[in-house]
Write an enzyme that holds these catalytic residues in place. Sequence first.
Site, PDB file in Angstrom:
ATOM      1  N   TYR A 185      30.593   6.161 -67.397  1.00 31.85           N
ATOM      2  CA  TYR A 185      29.681   5.451 -66.488  1.00 31.85           C
ATOM      3  C   TYR A 185      28.232   5.557 -66.985  1.00 31.85           C
ATOM      4  O   TYR A 185      27.421   4.673 -66.775  1.00 31.85           O
ATOM      5  CB  TYR A 185      29.839   5.997 -65.065  1.00 31.85           C
ATOM      6  CG  TYR A 185      29.599   4.963 -63.986  1.00 31.85           C
ATOM      7  CD1 TYR A 185      30.445   3.868 -63.833  1.00 31.85           C
ATOM      8  CD2 TYR A 185      28.516   5.076 -63.127  1.00 31.85           C
ATOM      9  CE1 TYR A 185      30.218   2.921 -62.862  1.00 31.85           C
ATOM     10  CE2 TYR A 185      28.287   4.131 -62.136  1.00 31.85           C
ATOM     11  CZ  TYR A 185      29.134   3.062 -62.014  1.00 31.85           C
ATOM     12  OH  TYR A 185      28.904   2.123 -61.042  1.00 31.85           O
ATOM     13  N   LYS A 192      22.595   4.385 -60.237  1.00 34.78           N
ATOM     14  CA  LYS A 192      23.106   4.496 -58.869  1.00 34.78           C
ATOM     15  C   LYS A 192      22.408   5.642 -58.114  1.00 34.78           C
ATOM     16  O   LYS A 192      22.185   5.531 -56.902  1.00 34.78           O
ATOM     17  CB  LYS A 192      24.627   4.683 -58.869  1.00 34.78           C
ATOM     18  CG  LYS A 192      25.404   3.443 -59.302  1.00 34.78           C
ATOM     19  CD  LYS A 192      25.097   2.212 -58.447  1.00 34.78           C
ATOM     20  CE  LYS A 192      26.046   1.045 -58.713  1.00 34.78           C
ATOM     21  NZ  LYS A 192      25.596  -0.211 -58.075  1.00 34.78           N
TER      22      LYS A 192
HETATM   23  P1  NAD Z   1      30.512  -8.524 -59.657  1.00 39.27           P
HETATM   24  O1  NAD Z   1      30.432  -8.672 -61.135  1.00 39.27           O
HETATM   25  O2  NAD Z   1      31.366  -9.470 -58.923  1.00 39.27           O
HETATM   26  O3  NAD Z   1      29.059  -8.561 -59.021  1.00 39.27           O
HETATM   27  C1  NAD Z   1      27.901  -8.119 -59.688  1.00 39.27           C
HETATM   28  C2  NAD Z   1      26.816  -9.107 -59.315  1.00 39.27           C
HETATM   29  O4  NAD Z   1      25.551  -8.698 -59.830  1.00 39.27           O
HETATM   30  C3  NAD Z   1      27.095 -10.527 -59.855  1.00 39.27           C
HETATM   31  O5  NAD Z   1      27.127 -11.442 -58.804  1.00 39.27           O
HETATM   32  C4  NAD Z   1      25.889 -10.804 -60.748  1.00 39.27           C
HETATM   33  O6  NAD Z   1      25.479 -12.152 -60.713  1.00 39.27           O
HETATM   34  C5  NAD Z   1      24.854  -9.900 -60.097  1.00 39.27           C
HETATM   35  N1  NAD Z   1      23.758  -9.660 -61.017  1.00 39.27           N
HETATM   36  C6  NAD Z   1      23.786  -8.995 -62.205  1.00 39.27           C
HETATM   37  N2  NAD Z   1      22.576  -9.073 -62.803  1.00 39.27           N
HETATM   38  C7  NAD Z   1      21.778  -9.801 -61.957  1.00 39.27           C
HETATM   39  C8  NAD Z   1      20.441 -10.234 -62.017  1.00 39.27           C
HETATM   40  N3  NAD Z   1      19.649  -9.972 -63.071  1.00 39.27           N
HETATM   41  N4  NAD Z   1      19.942 -10.961 -60.992  1.00 39.27           N
HETATM   42  C9  NAD Z   1      20.725 -11.269 -59.915  1.00 39.27           C
HETATM   43  N5  NAD Z   1      22.009 -10.892 -59.806  1.00 39.27           N
HETATM   44  C10 NAD Z   1      22.519 -10.175 -60.821  1.00 39.27           C
HETATM   45  O7  NAD Z   1      30.988  -7.026 -59.408  1.00 39.27           O
HETATM   46  P2  NAD Z   1      31.089  -6.126 -58.087  1.00 39.27           P
HETATM   47  O8  NAD Z   1      31.981  -5.015 -58.468  1.00 39.27           O
HETATM   48  O9  NAD Z   1      31.391  -6.950 -56.918  1.00 39.27           O
HETATM   49  O10 NAD Z   1      29.619  -5.501 -57.988  1.00 39.27           O
HETATM   50  C11 NAD Z   1      28.823  -5.567 -56.817  1.00 39.27           C
HETATM   51  C12 NAD Z   1      28.115  -4.229 -56.624  1.00 39.27           C
HETATM   52  O11 NAD Z   1      29.092  -3.259 -56.258  1.00 39.27           O
HETATM   53  C13 NAD Z   1      27.406  -3.693 -57.869  1.00 39.27           C
HETATM   54  O12 NAD Z   1      26.197  -3.078 -57.492  1.00 39.27           O
HETATM   55  C14 NAD Z   1      28.383  -2.638 -58.358  1.00 39.27           C
HETATM   56  O13 NAD Z   1      27.769  -1.635 -59.146  1.00 39.27           O
HETATM   57  C15 NAD Z   1      28.847  -2.098 -57.024  1.00 39.27           C
HETATM   58  N6  NAD Z   1      30.064  -1.286 -57.094  1.00 39.27           N
HETATM   59  C16 NAD Z   1      31.197  -1.800 -57.656  1.00 39.27           C
HETATM   60  C17 NAD Z   1      32.326  -1.005 -57.752  1.00 39.27           C
HETATM   61  C18 NAD Z   1      33.572  -1.519 -58.414  1.00 39.27           C
HETATM   62  O14 NAD Z   1      34.425  -0.706 -58.799  1.00 39.27           O
HETATM   63  N7  NAD Z   1      33.745  -2.819 -58.556  1.00 39.27           N
HETATM   64  C19 NAD Z   1      32.313   0.304 -57.250  1.00 39.27           C
HETATM   65  C20 NAD Z   1      31.147   0.803 -56.662  1.00 39.27           C
HETATM   66  C21 NAD Z   1      30.029  -0.007 -56.591  1.00 39.27           C
END
Ligand code: NAD
Length: 291
Positions: A185, A192
């Site tokens: 990570y 985070k």
């Molecule tokens: P995802 O790829 O569907 O979403 C990530 C989003 O971030 C995308 O919509 C992308 O367009 C946006 N993004 C990235 N760079 C950007 C920028 N410069 N300007 C505007 N938007 C931007 O993936 P996800 O897993 O749904 O992620 C959503 C959140 O959840 C993130 O913060 C991720 O770290 C967090 N998260 C995800 C998980 C997991 O396992 N999927 C676990 C814990 C936390």
Amino acid sequence: MTLLAHRVGKGLEGVFAGEPMLVGTGAFMLELKGKTALVFGVASEESIAWAICEQLSAAGCKLILGFQKRFMSRVFQLKEKLDNIEAFYPIDVETNELTAEFFTEWQNANPGAKADIVIHAIGFAPRPCFDRPVLFVENDPMNTAMTISAHSLQRVMRYALPHLAPNSSTITLTYAASTRWVPNYGVMSIAKAALEAWTRELANHVGPDGHRINAISSGPIKTLAAGGIPGFDDILEHVERNSPLRRNVTQEDVAGCATWLASPLSSGVTGQIIHVDAGYSSIMVPDSISD
Ligand code: NAD
């Protein structure tokens, strides 16, 4: 079921000055009619933010989506799937100008419009953040990861604040690697940790005016962003074997918590990191040690 929903609803109406919040539809559902949410972070149907859109929409909330231009065609394919999507505007949180673009376009189309809910589900780290041992990640990719995945919460809030309705609720998405080491990570753990600190800082900044900000710490879920993390499938398998619920969480699990945080049911909750992770964060030594 309906009777219980009615009773709960009645009790809450008293607490929240006549605002009806629960409807007895067979399943319990929050009601957010008349509310507007700004949702940042939909890139595909697998996005956690999309599941949040689905649940907010089911509760009657209007949705304004901010999309990153590189995902425009994917996001536009989702347009017809939910009745309550009012508009899409581009946003890129890497700079002030590209963040402001969303708010300018939204306000130009709807002068004086207010938002009750903000969903910040944005995360990104350039490839070199994962390809090198953390000690050797260069400044540029590290700064990009920090700006987009952590400091963007401050940036979005700064532009959103003048347009927030009273008692608004903002929700961001974090991961438990903020406080404990997770393989591969790397820099995202630091991002985070910063995001969670921003959640507390900003909650204290806007709290006196009645606005709330919380973070949901999601367990691992296979999405576009998660696909970039080396060894992610091993983590999914490990959590399924060792979490108290013996499963991984889904986008819907996270969306349920987000909808609660978006609603007046969570009116006393702010500055918190809430784990939606099948209980994984509650264990230190997994049961499977004896296998
Ligand atoms: P995802 O790829 O569907 O979403 C990530 C989003 O971030 C995308 O919509 C992308 O367009 C946006 N993004 C990235 N760079 C950007 C920028 N410069 N300007 C505007 N938007 C931007 O993936 P996800 O897993 O749904 O992620 C959503 C959140 O959840 C993130 O913060 C991720 O770290 C967090 N998260 C995800 C998980 C997991 O396992 N999927 C676990 C814990 C936390």
